[in-house]
Design an enzyme around this catalytic site. Structure first.
Site, PDB file in Angstrom:
ATOM      1  N   CYS A   2      41.217  55.160  42.505  1.00 40.21           N
ATOM      2  CA  CYS A   2      40.907  55.132  44.002  1.00 40.21           C
ATOM      3  C   CYS A   2      41.768  53.990  44.729  1.00 40.21           C
ATOM      4  O   CYS A   2      42.143  52.848  44.137  1.00 40.21           O
ATOM      5  CB  CYS A   2      39.306  54.661  44.272  1.00 40.21           C
ATOM      6  SG  CYS A   2      38.438  55.734  43.433  1.00 40.21           S
ATOM      7  N   ARG A  27      48.586  56.153  42.836  1.00 43.79           N
ATOM      8  CA  ARG A  27      47.479  55.734  41.746  1.00 43.79           C
ATOM      9  C   ARG A  27      46.765  56.993  41.296  1.00 43.79           C
ATOM     10  O   ARG A  27      46.093  56.839  40.219  1.00 43.79           O
ATOM     11  CB  ARG A  27      46.676  54.898  42.618  1.00 43.79           C
ATOM     12  CG  ARG A  27      47.328  53.535  43.236  1.00 43.79           C
ATOM     13  CD  ARG A  27      46.399  52.894  44.234  1.00 43.79           C
ATOM     14  NE  ARG A  27      45.077  52.200  43.562  1.00 43.79           N
ATOM     15  CZ  ARG A  27      45.172  51.176  42.963  1.00 43.79           C
ATOM     16  NH1 ARG A  27      46.275  50.204  42.672  1.00 43.79           N
ATOM     17  NH2 ARG A  27      43.887  50.739  42.201  1.00 43.79           N
ATOM     18  N   TRP A  74      39.472  59.062  43.500  1.00 42.71           N
ATOM     19  CA  TRP A  74      39.642  59.625  42.057  1.00 42.71           C
ATOM     20  C   TRP A  74      38.209  59.836  41.566  1.00 42.71           C
ATOM     21  O   TRP A  74      37.672  58.882  41.276  1.00 42.71           O
ATOM     22  CB  TRP A  74      40.556  58.733  41.098  1.00 42.71           C
ATOM     23  CG  TRP A  74      41.015  59.340  40.089  1.00 42.71           C
ATOM     24  CD1 TRP A  74      42.210  60.058  39.623  1.00 42.71           C
ATOM     25  CD2 TRP A  74      40.213  59.311  38.752  1.00 42.71           C
ATOM     26  NE1 TRP A  74      42.109  60.651  38.521  1.00 42.71           N
ATOM     27  CE2 TRP A  74      41.154  60.236  37.736  1.00 42.71           C
ATOM     28  CE3 TRP A  74      39.027  58.708  38.187  1.00 42.71           C
ATOM     29  CZ2 TRP A  74      40.745  60.188  36.333  1.00 42.71           C
ATOM     30  CZ3 TRP A  74      38.755  58.780  36.851  1.00 42.71           C
ATOM     31  CH2 TRP A  74      39.555  59.622  36.000  1.00 42.71           C
ATOM     32  N   ASN A 100      36.626  51.148  45.255  1.00 44.98           N
ATOM     33  CA  ASN A 100      37.125  51.601  43.996  1.00 44.98           C
ATOM     34  C   ASN A 100      36.215  50.628  42.766  1.00 44.98           C
ATOM     35  O   ASN A 100      36.156  49.640  42.947  1.00 44.98           O
ATOM     36  CB  ASN A 100      38.676  50.831  44.073  1.00 44.98           C
ATOM     37  CG  ASN A 100      39.398  51.010  42.745  1.00 44.98           C
ATOM     38  OD1 ASN A 100      38.789  51.866  41.697  1.00 44.98           O
ATOM     39  ND2 ASN A 100      40.202  50.253  42.421  1.00 44.98           N
ATOM     40  N   GLY A 101      35.987  51.438  41.716  1.00 49.65           N
ATOM     41  CA  GLY A 101      35.182  50.834  40.963  1.00 49.65           C
ATOM     42  C   GLY A 101      33.821  51.641  40.648  1.00 49.65           C
ATOM     43  O   GLY A 101      33.830  52.933  40.764  1.00 49.65           O
ATOM     44  N   GLU A 495      54.992  58.940  22.138  1.00 49.06           N
ATOM     45  CA  GLU A 495      55.435  58.630  23.444  1.00 49.06           C
ATOM     46  C   GLU A 495      55.890  60.011  24.030  1.00 49.06           C
ATOM     47  O   GLU A 495      55.656  60.568  25.205  1.00 49.06           O
ATOM     48  CB  GLU A 495      56.085  57.691  23.873  1.00 49.06           C
ATOM     49  CG  GLU A 495      56.735  57.275  25.168  1.00 49.06           C
ATOM     50  CD  GLU A 495      55.673  57.402  26.116  1.00 49.06           C
ATOM     51  OE1 GLU A 495      54.452  56.886  25.761  1.00 49.06           O
ATOM     52  OE2 GLU A 495      55.663  57.084  27.546  1.00 49.06           O
ATOM     53  N   LYS A 499      54.320  62.333  27.232  1.00 52.55           N
ATOM     54  CA  LYS A 499      54.941  62.577  28.521  1.00 52.55           C
ATOM     55  C   LYS A 499      55.043  63.881  28.628  1.00 52.55           C
ATOM     56  O   LYS A 499      54.697  64.313  29.747  1.00 52.55           O
ATOM     57  CB  LYS A 499      56.543  62.053  28.223  1.00 52.55           C
ATOM     58  CG  LYS A 499      56.960  60.515  28.313  1.00 52.55           C
ATOM     59  CD  LYS A 499      56.941  60.163  29.598  1.00 52.55           C
ATOM     60  CE  LYS A 499      55.609  59.274  29.974  1.00 52.55           C
ATOM     61  NZ  LYS A 499      54.913  58.366  29.554  1.00 52.55           N
ATOM     62  N   GLU A 502      51.341  64.875  30.065  1.00 48.27           N
ATOM     63  CA  GLU A 502      51.174  64.325  31.152  1.00 48.27           C
ATOM     64  C   GLU A 502      51.431  64.945  32.353  1.00 48.27           C
ATOM     65  O   GLU A 502      50.808  65.371  33.382  1.00 48.27           O
ATOM     66  CB  GLU A 502      51.509  62.868  31.423  1.00 48.27           C
ATOM     67  CG  GLU A 502      50.819  61.822  30.834  1.00 48.27           C
ATOM     68  CD  GLU A 502      51.502  60.467  30.835  1.00 48.27           C
ATOM     69  OE1 GLU A 502      50.691  59.389  31.162  1.00 48.27           O
ATOM     70  OE2 GLU A 502      52.737  60.232  30.754  1.00 48.27           O
ATOM     71  N   HIS A 518      50.446  67.734   6.105  1.00 53.19           N
ATOM     72  CA  HIS A 518      48.884  67.549   6.093  1.00 53.19           C
ATOM     73  C   HIS A 518      48.182  68.371   7.120  1.00 53.19           C
ATOM     74  O   HIS A 518      47.361  67.716   7.630  1.00 53.19           O
ATOM     75  CB  HIS A 518      48.489  66.171   5.790  1.00 53.19           C
ATOM     76  CG  HIS A 518      49.319  65.331   4.784  1.00 53.19           C
ATOM     77  ND1 HIS A 518      49.258  65.499   3.198  1.00 53.19           N
ATOM     78  CD2 HIS A 518      50.300  64.333   4.656  1.00 53.19           C
ATOM     79  CE1 HIS A 518      50.012  64.955   2.812  1.00 53.19           C
ATOM     80  NE2 HIS A 518      50.532  64.266   3.399  1.00 53.19           N
ATOM     81  N   LYS A 617      47.521  56.285  37.927  1.00 58.86           N
ATOM     82  CA  LYS A 617      48.804  55.332  37.333  1.00 58.86           C
ATOM     83  C   LYS A 617      47.765  54.314  36.948  1.00 58.86           C
ATOM     84  O   LYS A 617      48.136  53.414  36.111  1.00 58.86           O
ATOM     85  CB  LYS A 617      49.348  54.981  38.721  1.00 58.86           C
ATOM     86  CG  LYS A 617      50.444  54.005  38.394  1.00 58.86           C
ATOM     87  CD  LYS A 617      51.539  54.586  37.575  1.00 58.86           C
ATOM     88  CE  LYS A 617      52.700  53.564  37.091  1.00 58.86           C
ATOM     89  NZ  LYS A 617      53.273  53.951  35.957  1.00 58.86           N
TER      90      LYS A 617
HETATM   91  C1  G6P Z   1      47.464  55.293  32.699  1.00 60.20           C
HETATM   92  C2  G6P Z   1      48.596  55.759  33.191  1.00 60.20           C
HETATM   93  C3  G6P Z   1      49.792  55.655  31.965  1.00 60.20           C
HETATM   94  C4  G6P Z   1      49.556  54.291  31.452  1.00 60.20           C
HETATM   95  C5  G6P Z   1      48.153  53.813  31.130  1.00 60.20           C
HETATM   96  C6  G6P Z   1      48.002  52.469  30.772  1.00 60.20           C
HETATM   97  O1  G6P Z   1      46.721  56.174  31.847  1.00 60.20           O
HETATM   98  O2  G6P Z   1      48.956  57.099  33.322  1.00 60.20           O
HETATM   99  O3  G6P Z   1      50.852  55.857  32.379  1.00 60.20           O
HETATM  100  O4  G6P Z   1      50.427  54.034  30.188  1.00 60.20           O
HETATM  101  O5  G6P Z   1      47.247  54.105  32.129  1.00 60.20           O
HETATM  102  O6  G6P Z   1      48.523  51.723  31.966  1.00 60.20           O
HETATM  103  P1  G6P Z   1      49.019  50.135  32.042  1.00 60.20           P
HETATM  104  O7  G6P Z   1      49.174  49.866  33.458  1.00 60.20           O
HETATM  105  O8  G6P Z   1      47.730  49.415  31.504  1.00 60.20           O
HETATM  106  O9  G6P Z   1      50.216  50.002  31.307  1.00 60.20           O
END
Ligand code: G6P
Length: 622
Positions: A2, A27, A74, A100-101, A495, A499, A502, A518, A617
């Site tokens: 949010c 965000r 959100w 937000n929260g 990673e 990616k 996501e 395995h 984000k």
């Molecule tokens: C969210 C984002 C990711 C990020 C993660 C941790 O899931 O979409 O891209 O890696 O949070 O965020 P931070 O700000 O703590 O690195």
């Protein structure tokens, strides 16, 4: 997650709020709304969907409305819908709130308020805040309560009373129709910044929505609130103790958060990596004296040098950077290290012994699980170091000491330049601790020299973007992918898979290559893409064996290998090369083609790369 915005000034509020909401889009959100004041009653417009949907239902801006609040939601409590979108109006119609929260005791409060006659329209926890403030505002004017309010206005008093009843987290902007020139902001657990401009104020969840107007800001701490009106602002705790806050400079410019010539923030940030890493390392690499200077943690370096155990805590991409850090600290500094998901660490009754240092890694510095894990670690006696990008963020302020990434703002939801900068910081720290503990000075000097060349080497990889796009295109119809790596490149495999998931919504798994046998090997069918990181290093021959196993079962190999490796060509259906560097520096290079692969796959599948579905984000709720 949010995003909150509020504007108070001399300009027409509506277009300013809409522009600011667009800056907060990154965000992550599913609905949006605004509430405007100035010409009588509170005027609310809100809808599910994008800001563009909100724009369609807005009336012409009203010049009398120079104050307003806005929100990108959100969904947590209640599905994404117009009724659940913010702002929420209380049952008396006088109080509007954006939030937000999460209010954890909202169920109990809701039942109590309903029994008191307050009507609810939505399924949200936020409506409880609006109604509770409204309740105190409507009922709380007995002589005794007014006396307790210490001369402050009823609006402020009602907000304080309501917030004192709340368990959970909140970043809030609140307006009241009886005070059409006042906004109240309050915070616990969720970020809130007040931009202080020339006769105007912008209250927002993050600085991206403020920099267009001003770079002067105050950062509210937990359980603090701010009351803003045309005469100025004052800050208090929610228990009504006056506090003074320092005006701080926001450290980035508007240009840094604009797209420029790039179609997406994610691509821009992938291409910014050479510069981001140069800035991150600049001034910290002291080649003349073969040292790394990490100014922020100077007074903790002796403790870090003597540490017996490091625990790295993070979420998402930052967690993968932490896994690389584990290898770095063990190999370069010979310090036992382990990486934990912040969300697991905090609920696991973790053992913090004397000499344990906790390192928390976070781009945003606001991830609630990481923040809570930091607090848990501190409570158990650990010294906590933060590796954070956003200056002044909650984690940066909560940790004992820290190293900023200085990677510049990251807007793309899929983290890219923050990852390489996190690994760069971890590498610098590991080399410096290693130098202090056991590495010979000529060896340290060699490491430092090689590290300083990484930005140029990333630039060379970026030149292969079109080639990587062709690889993505050749495999775009495949719905299951594997990413395999060993040693330092095992976290990179994780990673790479993250990616792809996501932003392309393609199912992908990342694994240490040997683990494939395995179980996951059962998934391999004709044409399934398997991405291997098979760069030069001690495990090269082993991973060649894994490549053979995949090919024998019809899998298609996309191989990231070291330049000049002629042998690999016959084993790769698609080949991407990286410059030759020692194994411990490879993650900063091998991750780049995987970022590009995911990016191109998402674009080819026609996805909104910077606004992937369901993702946020900055994850500010548990
Ligand atoms: C969210 C984002 C990711 C990020 C993660 C941790 O899931 O979409 O891209 O890696 O949070 O965020 P931070 O700000 O703590 O690195």
């Amino acid at each position: 997650m949010c995003g909150i915005i509020a504007y108070l000034g001399k300009k027409v509020a509506q277009p300013i709020l809409i522009e600011a909401l667009k800056r907060l889009e990154y965000r992550g959100y599913d609905s949006a709304g605004v509430a405007l004041l100035g010409s009588g009653a509170i005027r609310i417009k809100k809808t599910s969907g994008r800001i563009s949907a909100l724009e369609k239902i807005l009336d012409e801006p009203d010049a009398a409305e120079t104050l307003g609040i806005g929100h990108t939601r959100w969904a947590t409590h209640g599905k994404p819908s117009t009724i659940n979108a913010h702002p929420h109006l209380d049952y008396t119609g006088k109080i509007a709130v954006v939030h937000n929260g999460i209010i954890e005791n909202y169920g109990t409060l809701k039942t109590w308020l309903q029994n008191e006659g307050a009507a609810f329209a939505s399924e949200t926890d936020t409506e409880v805040i609006a109604n509770l403030i409204g309740y105190f505002y409507a009922k709380g004017d007995s002589e005794e309560e007014q006396k307790k309010s210490d001369g402050q206005n009823k609006f402020e008093w009602s907000v304080q009373r309501a917030l004192q009843e709340m368990h959970g987290t909140f970043g809030l902007a609140i307006v009241c129709s009886d005070f059409p020139d006042t906004i109240i902001g309050a915070k616990r657990g969720s970020p809130l910044i007040l931009g202080v401009g020339d006769n105007e104020y912008i209250l927002a969840s993050d600085a991206a929505a403020i920099v267009e107007h001003t770079t002067q800001a105050i950062y509210l701490a937990d359980n603090e609130m701010v009351t803003i009106n045309p005469e100025g602002f004052h800050t208090k705790t929610i228990d009504n103790i006056t506090i003074s806050k320092e005006l701080k400079q926001i450290e980035f410019s508007l240009e840094q958060i604009e797209l420029g010539d790039f179609p997406h923030h994610m691509l821009k940030e992938i291409f910014e990596q050479p510069k981001a890493l140069s800035t991150c390392m600049g001034g910290r690499i002291d080649s003349r004296n073969n040292r790394i200077k990490l100014g922020g943690i100077d007074s903790y370096l002796r403790e870090l040098t003597r540490t017996k155990r490091l625990i790295l805590i993070a979420c998402g991409t930052a967690f993968h950077a932490g896994l690389v850090g584990e290898f770095l600290f063990e190999q370069l500094a010979r310090i036992p290290a382990e990486t934990e998901y912040a969300s697991e660490f905090r609920y696991r009754n973790p053992i913090i012994e004397d000499g344990t240092v906790v390192i928390s890694i976070s781009q945003s510095g606001e991830t609630i699980d990481t923040l809570a894990a930091v607090e848990e670690a501190k409570e158990r006696g650990a010294t906590v170091l933060g590796i954070v990008n956003v200056v002044g963020s909650s984690i940066a302020r909560t940790t004992d000491t820290g190293i900023y990434l200085h990677a510049g703002p990251e807007i793309g939801v899929a983290s890219t330049k923050a990852f390489t900068a996190q690994v760069a910081v971890l590498t610098m720290l590991a080399i410096e601790l290693g130098r202090r503990r056991h590495i010979r000075s000529d060896q340290a000097s060699k490491y430092i020299d090689e590290l300083s060349q990484i930005p140029d080497k990333i630039s060379q990889i970026l030149n292969q973007s079109d080639h990587i796009k062709q690889i993505a295109s050749a495999n775009i119809d495949q719905d299951n992918w594997l990413f395999l790596g060993r040693g330092f490149n095992y976290p990179v495999a994780l990673e790479g898979a993250l990616k792809l998931k996501e932003i392309s919504y393609i199912h992908a798994e990342g694994l240490p290559a040997a683990e494939m046998k395995h179980g996951p090997i059962a998934l391999i069918v004709d044409g399934m893409p398997v991405v291997f990181i098979a760069t030069a290093g001690p495990q090269y021959n082993k991973i060649m064996g894994n490549i053979a196993e995949v090919r024998a079962r019809g899998g298609k190999t996309i191989v990231v290998a070291t330049e000049g490796d002629e042998n690999i060509k016959q084993h790769a259906d698609h080949l991407i090369t990286i410059p030759d560097v020692p194994e411990f520096l490879q993650p900063m290079l091998t991750v780049v083609p995987l970022q590009l692969l995911a990016y191109h796959a998402a674009v080819l599948r026609d996805h909104d790369v910077d606004k992937p579905r369901n993702l946020a984000k900055s994850v500010t709720v548990e």
